[in-house]
Design an enzyme around this catalytic site. Structure first.
Site, mmCIF file in Angstrom:
data_model
loop_
_atom_site.group_PDB
_atom_site.id
_atom_site.type_symbol
_atom_site.label_atom_id
_atom_site.label_comp_id
_atom_site.label_asym_id
_atom_site.label_seq_id
_atom_site.Cartn_x
_atom_site.Cartn_y
_atom_site.Cartn_z
ATOM 1 N N CYS A 49 0.842 -1.196 0.000
ATOM 2 C CA CYS A 49 0.000 0.000 0.000
ATOM 3 C C CYS A 49 0.877 1.247 0.000
ATOM 4 C CB CYS A 49 -0.907 0.006 1.228
ATOM 5 S SG CYS A 49 -1.873 -1.504 1.443
ATOM 6 N N TYR A 89 0.370 4.209 1.003
ATOM 7 C CA TYR A 89 0.266 5.122 2.135
ATOM 8 C C TYR A 89 0.626 4.476 3.479
ATOM 9 C CZ TYR A 89 -4.467 3.007 2.436
ATOM 10 O OH TYR A 89 -5.535 2.144 2.517
ATOM 11 N N ASP A 96 2.009 2.959 18.410
ATOM 12 C CA ASP A 96 2.124 2.407 17.068
ATOM 13 C C ASP A 96 2.694 3.423 16.086
ATOM 14 O OD1 ASP A 96 1.819 0.361 15.224
ATOM 15 O OD2 ASP A 96 -0.246 0.890 14.725
ATOM 16 N N CYS A 101 -12.966 18.104 20.475
ATOM 17 C CA CYS A 101 -11.867 17.895 19.523
ATOM 18 C C CYS A 101 -10.567 17.518 20.234
ATOM 19 C CB CYS A 101 -11.672 19.164 18.698
ATOM 20 S SG CYS A 101 -10.208 19.148 17.650
#
Length: 365
Positions: free
Chosen positions: A23, A25, A276, A325
């Site tokens: 992939c 990205y 991660d 947010c």
């Protein structure tokens, strides 16, 4: 067996950054290429055993989350042995859960029945529909994988495996979210995650603009809210968390908390990292093989990984949406601010009244 904490989540990479797709990205392959050791060999049993033994000694509830790279490359036998070892070592007081993030290409009936037998929750990486999926998720020969993954999703449904679909939001998916959402719902997939595509570490390339993301959130919200009104609710992690926050619950998604949490990401050689998104040389905490959790936590504190993570963007202090947010994940922030600030400024006024309507409905239940 005396434990030190109630709950512990271990994010485990049995195949490191290795994958049977290429992939364009992929953030984790990009991360691996920016550290000294790069992509590591498959995890050995000694490392897996250290994870199991030390985790069970550390906590009463252990959650083992397998991810990658592509974890299925370690082979079904690796995971069969892992759950067998857990069963042998855990006490009656322990509870254990399993999750598995996969591209789905290697899954067959044996894998599906293994997941079902041991209560795994699967996350299948699928970008909304085969056509959209194949724009970025292809193999080294640039052959698409969308139809194969769609067949895997059908298999998991047939075998009764719990799963959700994780879609990476790019400009292309953002522009075609109605098609993607409709495809998933028409195929009876009702648990969705949409993750804004992450920019490479040292590259100016961007797969998702703030403008496209703002429009995406509004259109996706309209679709989600319409499903709720029709009595056919679809779980979308971001919206579910916002509703929970309005009701008074803390967000379960770490990128919505405004501050990093104490995570443990285990590379295939046993190296431990705090997140991660930060499996880099400068963020190495130690090794699950040679270090205790107390030593790993001390190193995290020394690096100030959590202490320096709260959102301190000046413009956020006076923002009416700051409590929902919270400045996003710190990987999306830089010296100029939060990349998707304008997206949120566009989304929240558009959706807040309907979010509050859903929240009031939840409170009455």
């Amino acid at each position: 067996m005396e434990t030190q904490r109630l709950q512990l989540t271990m994010m485990i990479k049995p195949a490191s950054a290795a994958c049977n797709l290429a992939c364009d990205y992929c953030f984790y392959l990009d991360t691996a290429h920016h550290r000294t050791m790069g992509v590591l060999p498959l995890m050995k049993n000694e490392v897996a055993d250290a994870i199991i033994r030390k985790s069970l000694a550390e906590a009463k509830h252990c959650s083992f989350v397998f991810q990658g790279g592509e974890p299925t490359l370690a082979g079904l036998g690796f995971f069969e042995r892992f759950v067998e070892q857990v069963a042998l070592l855990k006490s009656e007081d322990h509870t254990v859960s399993y999750a598995f993030q996969t591209n789905g290409l290697k899954l067959d009936t044996a894998w599906a029945r293994f997941y079902k037998q041991h209560g795994f929750i699967d996350g299948v990486s699928f970008d909304g529909s085969p056509r959209l999926h194949d724009l970025h998720r292809f193999d080294s020969q640039r052959r698409g994988s969308g139809r194969s993954v769609a067949a895997t999703i059908a298999l998991l449904k047939e075998e009764g495996v719990q799963f959700n679909v994780l879609s990476v939001v790019t400009d292309e998916l953002a522009q075609n979210i109605r098609q993607a959402y409709t495809y998933l719902v028409n195929h009876e997939v009702y648990y969705h995650q949409y993750i804004a595509c992450m920019d490479p570490l040292q590259d100016e390339k961007s797969y998702l603009s703030p403008q496209a993301y703002g429009r995406f959130l509004k259109e996706l919200f309209d679709l989600w809210f319409a499903s709720w009104q029709q009595g056919k609710p679809v779980s979308i992690r971001f919206f579910d968390n916002l509703v929970g926050m309005l009701v008074g619950y803390p967000p379960e998604s770490c990128d919505m908390g405004g501050v990093c949490s104490a995570n443990y990401v285990v590379e295939s050689n046993g190296n431990i990292y705090p997140c991660d998104f930060y499996c880099t040389d400068d963020q190495l905490l130690g090794s699950i093989v040679t270090n205790s959790f107390a030593e790993l936590d001390a190193k995290r504190t020394e690096l100030r990984f959590i202490e320096d993570s709260p959102n301190r963007i000046d413009d956020c202090a006076a923002c009416p949406w700051r409590l929902l947010c919270r400045g996003g994940c710190k990987r999306y922030r830089n010296e100029t601010g939060y990349k998707y600030c304008s997206s949120m400024q566009e989304f929240f006024p558009y959706a807040i009244q309907r979010l509050e309507m859903v929240a009031r409905s939840v409170q009455k239940q």
